[in-house]
Write a protein that holds these residues in place. Structure first.
Motif, PDB file in Angstrom:
ATOM      1  N   THR A  51       0.835  -1.189   0.000  1.00 22.75           N
ATOM      2  CA  THR A  51       0.000   0.000   0.000  1.00 22.75           C
ATOM      3  C   THR A  51       0.876   1.247   0.000  1.00 22.75           C
ATOM      4  O   THR A  51       0.378   2.367   0.009  1.00 22.75           O
ATOM      5  CB  THR A  51      -0.906   0.045   1.239  1.00 22.75           C
ATOM      6  N   LEU A  52       2.186   1.051  -0.008  1.00 26.35           N
ATOM      7  CA  LEU A  52       3.138   2.153   0.005  1.00 26.35           C
ATOM      8  C   LEU A  52       4.070   2.020  -1.176  1.00 26.35           C
ATOM      9  O   LEU A  52       4.346   0.918  -1.658  1.00 26.35           O
ATOM     10  CB  LEU A  52       3.955   2.146   1.308  1.00 26.35           C
ATOM     11  N   GLN A  69      -2.369  -2.561  -3.859  1.00 23.64           N
ATOM     12  CA  GLN A  69      -3.446  -2.464  -2.872  1.00 23.64           C
ATOM     13  C   GLN A  69      -3.909  -1.024  -2.657  1.00 23.64           C
ATOM     14  O   GLN A  69      -4.811  -0.778  -1.862  1.00 23.64           O
ATOM     15  CB  GLN A  69      -2.975  -3.052  -1.541  1.00 23.64           C
ATOM     16  N   ASN A  70      -3.303  -0.085  -3.359  1.00 23.87           N
ATOM     17  CA  ASN A  70      -3.576   1.329  -3.105  1.00 23.87           C
ATOM     18  C   ASN A  70      -4.296   2.003  -4.263  1.00 23.87           C
ATOM     19  O   ASN A  70      -4.306   3.229  -4.353  1.00 23.87           O
ATOM     20  CB  ASN A  70      -2.259   2.066  -2.816  1.00 23.87           C
ATOM     21  N   VAL A  71      -4.901   1.217  -5.142  1.00 27.42           N
ATOM     22  CA  VAL A  71      -5.617   1.774  -6.294  1.00 27.42           C
ATOM     23  C   VAL A  71      -7.031   2.145  -5.854  1.00 27.42           C
ATOM     24  O   VAL A  71      -7.746   1.316  -5.299  1.00 27.42           O
ATOM     25  CB  VAL A  71      -5.667   0.756  -7.448  1.00 27.42           C
ATOM     26  N   PHE A  92      -7.782  -2.892 -10.529  1.00 27.92           N
ATOM     27  CA  PHE A  92      -9.079  -2.611  -9.930  1.00 27.92           C
ATOM     28  C   PHE A  92      -8.966  -2.465  -8.420  1.00 27.92           C
ATOM     29  O   PHE A  92      -8.279  -3.265  -7.774  1.00 27.92           O
ATOM     30  CB  PHE A  92     -10.060  -3.763 -10.191  1.00 27.92           C
ATOM     31  N   PRO A  93      -9.689  -1.500  -7.841  1.00 30.99           N
ATOM     32  CA  PRO A  93      -9.886  -1.532  -6.395  1.00 30.99           C
ATOM     33  C   PRO A  93     -10.993  -2.522  -6.075  1.00 30.99           C
ATOM     34  O   PRO A  93     -11.776  -2.891  -6.978  1.00 30.99           O
ATOM     35  CB  PRO A  93     -10.330  -0.101  -6.078  1.00 30.99           C
ATOM     36  N   PRO A 171      -8.810  -6.101  -4.410  1.00 34.60           N
ATOM     37  CA  PRO A 171      -7.896  -5.460  -5.348  1.00 34.60           C
ATOM     38  C   PRO A 171      -7.319  -6.506  -6.298  1.00 34.60           C
ATOM     39  O   PRO A 171      -6.890  -7.578  -5.862  1.00 34.60           O
ATOM     40  CB  PRO A 171      -6.825  -4.861  -4.430  1.00 34.60           C
ATOM     41  N   CYS A 172      -7.336  -6.220  -7.597  1.00 34.07           N
ATOM     42  CA  CYS A 172      -6.869  -7.206  -8.564  1.00 34.07           C
ATOM     43  C   CYS A 172      -6.330  -6.496  -9.797  1.00 34.07           C
ATOM     44  O   CYS A 172      -6.515  -5.292  -9.979  1.00 34.07           O
ATOM     45  CB  CYS A 172      -7.989  -8.176  -8.945  1.00 34.07           C
ATOM     46  N   ALA A 173      -5.644  -7.259 -10.630  1.00 33.56           N
ATOM     47  CA  ALA A 173      -5.094  -6.710 -11.869  1.00 33.56           C
ATOM     48  C   ALA A 173      -5.201  -7.758 -12.965  1.00 33.56           C
ATOM     49  O   ALA A 173      -4.985  -8.954 -12.723  1.00 33.56           O
ATOM     50  CB  ALA A 173      -3.642  -6.277 -11.682  1.00 33.56           C
TER      51      ALA A 173
END
Length: 235
Positions: A51-52, A69-71, A92-93, A171-173
């Motif tokens: 997330t960072l 995880q930060n989208v 995607f969030p 969260p996914c891609a």
């Protein structure tokens, strides 16, 4: 000489397969699927767990990895596009929705890099255009959850679930290869649809073209993965 990055290997394979005059054969599609299956989020510049902002793996590169995880919005990472194919990643969030849309005259290979997503997909049974709007009967190809790791999927112009939607459960891609890419000028626009299930005909629905959803927001993000050596081509 350093070995080629996985994304370079994918680019080279796509260039070889989709730049030929003939349509890809079964063996070529399976070859591309195998290459796609080897790719992980880190190979396209994404840290799926963070997330960072985190430093890239190459000390010579001052770029930083994208935080998976930060989208907060659906985000598209453009990797490459030419006349014959495009490569990119949708991030995607949780809760992000890409509504039902089609891929006219395209072959599409996709790899879920991480996370879980609900997928609904259709193929046309019969369609027609009334008042410049497409409507018709479609058969359901998929209605379920995909979770990483999972095998890459392939859809074709008339089969495999050419019209599909995604709803991110976490969260996914999704890494996408499209051949040829979308093009309004060449008659390959992205068209969105409403689906109305037919209670008396399970597994089938009426699809009706809709306007671009007003609440659909797709942001762009820079590609932070390994650079790609582009072949001599007109892009």
């Amino acid at each position: 000489m350093d070995s080629a990055s996985r994304i370079q290997v994918l680019y080279d394979a796509c260039d070889a397969v989709f730049s030929q005059m003939e349509l890809p054969n079964f063996q070529q599609i399976q070859w591309l699927r195998k290459i796609l299956d080897s790719i992980e989020a880190i190979d396209v510049g994404i840290d799926e767990f963070s997330t960072l902002q985190s430093p890239s793996s190459s000390p010579e590169d001052s770029k930083r990895l994208m935080c998976g995880q930060n989208v907060s919005n659906i985000t598209y990472i453009h990797i490459h596009q030419c006349d014959n194919f495009s490569i990119g990643v949708f991030c995607f969030p949780a809760g992000g929705v890409l509504p039902l849309h089609d891929h006219p005259r395209m072959t599409v290979l996709s790899k879920l890099l991480y996370g879980s997503v609900y997928v609904k997909a259709y193929d046309w049974v019969k369609m027609e255009t009334n008042n410049s709007r497409t409507i018709g009967l479609a058969g359901k190809v998929m209605d379920g959850i995909m979770s990483a790791p999972s095998e890459p999927t392939v859809l074709f112009p008339r089969s495999g679930g050419n019209i599909h939607s995604f709803t991110a459960l976490s969260p996914c891609a999704i890494l996408d290869v499209l051949s040829p890419p979308y093009s309004e000028e060449l008659g390959r626009p992205s068209t969105y649809y409403w689906d109305t299930p037919i209670p008396s005909l399970p597994g089938y629905a009426i699809l009706e073209e809709r306007d671009l959803p007003e609440d659909l927001v797709v942001k762009g993000a820079p590609y932070l993965g390994p650079p790609i050596a582009i072949a001599m081509e007109i892009c």
